[in-house]
Design a protein around this motif. Structure first.
Motif, short mmCIF file in Angstrom:
data_model
loop_
_atom_site.label_atom_id
_atom_site.label_comp_id
_atom_site.label_asym_id
_atom_site.label_seq_id
_atom_site.Cartn_x
_atom_site.Cartn_y
_atom_site.Cartn_z
N MET A 6 34.41 2.04 -8.28
CA MET A 6 34.80 2.35 -6.92
C MET A 6 35.61 3.63 -6.92
N VAL A 7 35.33 4.48 -5.97
CA VAL A 7 36.05 5.75 -5.81
C VAL A 7 37.36 5.48 -5.09
N SER A 8 38.43 6.11 -5.54
CA SER A 8 39.70 5.93 -4.84
C SER A 8 40.58 7.15 -5.00
N GLY A 9 41.61 7.22 -4.15
CA GLY A 9 42.62 8.25 -4.24
C GLY A 9 42.11 9.66 -4.08
N PRO A 10 42.65 10.60 -4.88
CA PRO A 10 42.34 12.02 -4.74
C PRO A 10 40.86 12.35 -4.94
N ILE A 11 40.12 11.48 -5.57
CA ILE A 11 38.69 11.71 -5.77
C ILE A 11 37.99 11.92 -4.42
N TYR A 12 38.45 11.23 -3.40
CA TYR A 12 37.82 11.36 -2.08
C TYR A 12 37.82 12.80 -1.59
N THR A 13 38.84 13.56 -1.91
CA THR A 13 38.92 14.93 -1.41
C THR A 13 37.81 15.81 -1.97
N ARG A 14 37.19 15.39 -3.04
CA ARG A 14 36.10 16.16 -3.66
C ARG A 14 34.73 15.82 -3.05
N LEU A 15 34.67 14.78 -2.25
CA LEU A 15 33.41 14.34 -1.67
C LEU A 15 33.01 15.20 -0.47
N THR A 16 31.73 15.27 -0.23
CA THR A 16 31.22 16.00 0.93
C THR A 16 31.44 15.19 2.20
N ASP A 17 31.30 15.85 3.34
CA ASP A 17 31.39 15.13 4.61
C ASP A 17 30.35 14.01 4.68
N ASP A 18 29.14 14.32 4.21
CA ASP A 18 28.08 13.29 4.23
C ASP A 18 28.51 12.06 3.44
N ASP A 19 29.09 12.29 2.26
CA ASP A 19 29.54 11.16 1.44
C ASP A 19 30.66 10.39 2.14
N LEU A 20 31.60 11.12 2.71
CA LEU A 20 32.72 10.46 3.39
C LEU A 20 32.26 9.68 4.62
N ILE A 21 31.30 10.23 5.33
CA ILE A 21 30.75 9.52 6.49
C ILE A 21 30.06 8.24 6.03
N ALA A 22 29.26 8.34 5.00
CA ALA A 22 28.56 7.16 4.49
C ALA A 22 29.55 6.08 4.04
N LEU A 23 30.59 6.48 3.33
CA LEU A 23 31.59 5.52 2.86
C LEU A 23 32.42 4.97 4.02
N SER A 24 32.67 5.80 5.02
CA SER A 24 33.39 5.34 6.20
C SER A 24 32.57 4.30 6.96
N ARG A 25 31.26 4.52 7.02
CA ARG A 25 30.38 3.54 7.67
C ARG A 25 30.43 2.19 6.96
N LEU A 26 30.71 2.24 5.66
CA LEU A 26 30.83 0.99 4.89
C LEU A 26 32.20 0.34 5.05
N GLY A 27 33.09 1.03 5.77
CA GLY A 27 34.40 0.47 6.05
C GLY A 27 35.48 0.79 5.03
N LEU A 28 35.29 1.83 4.24
CA LEU A 28 36.30 2.21 3.25
C LEU A 28 37.37 3.08 3.90
N PRO A 29 38.57 2.56 4.06
CA PRO A 29 39.62 3.27 4.79
C PRO A 29 40.04 4.59 4.16
N ASP A 30 40.04 4.70 2.84
CA ASP A 30 40.42 5.97 2.21
C ASP A 30 39.41 7.07 2.52
N ALA A 31 38.16 6.71 2.63
CA ALA A 31 37.13 7.70 2.99
C ALA A 31 37.35 8.17 4.42
N TRP A 32 37.62 7.24 5.32
CA TRP A 32 37.88 7.58 6.73
C TRP A 32 39.11 8.48 6.84
N LYS A 33 40.16 8.12 6.14
CA LYS A 33 41.41 8.89 6.19
C LYS A 33 41.17 10.30 5.67
N THR A 34 40.43 10.44 4.60
CA THR A 34 40.14 11.75 4.03
C THR A 34 39.31 12.58 5.00
N LEU A 35 38.30 11.97 5.60
CA LEU A 35 37.43 12.67 6.54
C LEU A 35 38.22 13.18 7.75
#
Length: 90
Positions: free
Chosen positions: A1-30
């Motif tokens: 599972m991806v967590s913490g500062p790793i999220y900042t390296r993800l693309t918008d597409d990745d963050l959107i996909a993870l946010s759709r899955l309900g991952l709060p850190d992805a949403w916060k980063t986006l």
């Protein structure tokens, strides 16, 4: 599972996909990635940046599944923040 500062390296597409899955850190980063842009739109309109930011992020959350072209996320956010800024109750 991806967590913490790793999220900042993800693309918008990745963050959107993870946010759709309900991952709060992805949403916060986006949303934080675009916070300055949204607040700048509010300032140009003479509105409270916090109110516009929150309302724009809420609209993004509601429309996340309907977002057609994720490459234009910044444009969508500017348009939405502008519309929110024009509302009389903000």
């Amino acid at each position: 599972m991806v967590s913490g500062p790793i999220y900042t390296r993800l693309t918008d597409d990745d963050l959107i996909a993870l946010s759709r899955l309900g991952l709060p850190d992805a949403w916060k980063t986006l949303t934080r990635r675009y916070e300055r842009l949204i607040r700048a739109v509010a300032r140009r309109s003479g509105c409270d940046g916090e109110d516009v930011y929150r309302a724009t992020c809420e609209r993004l959350r509601e429309d996340l599944d309907a977002l057609r072209d994720r490459r234009s996320l910044a444009s969508w956010l500017v348009s939405t923040a502008s519309a929110v800024s024009r509302r009389s109750d903000i």
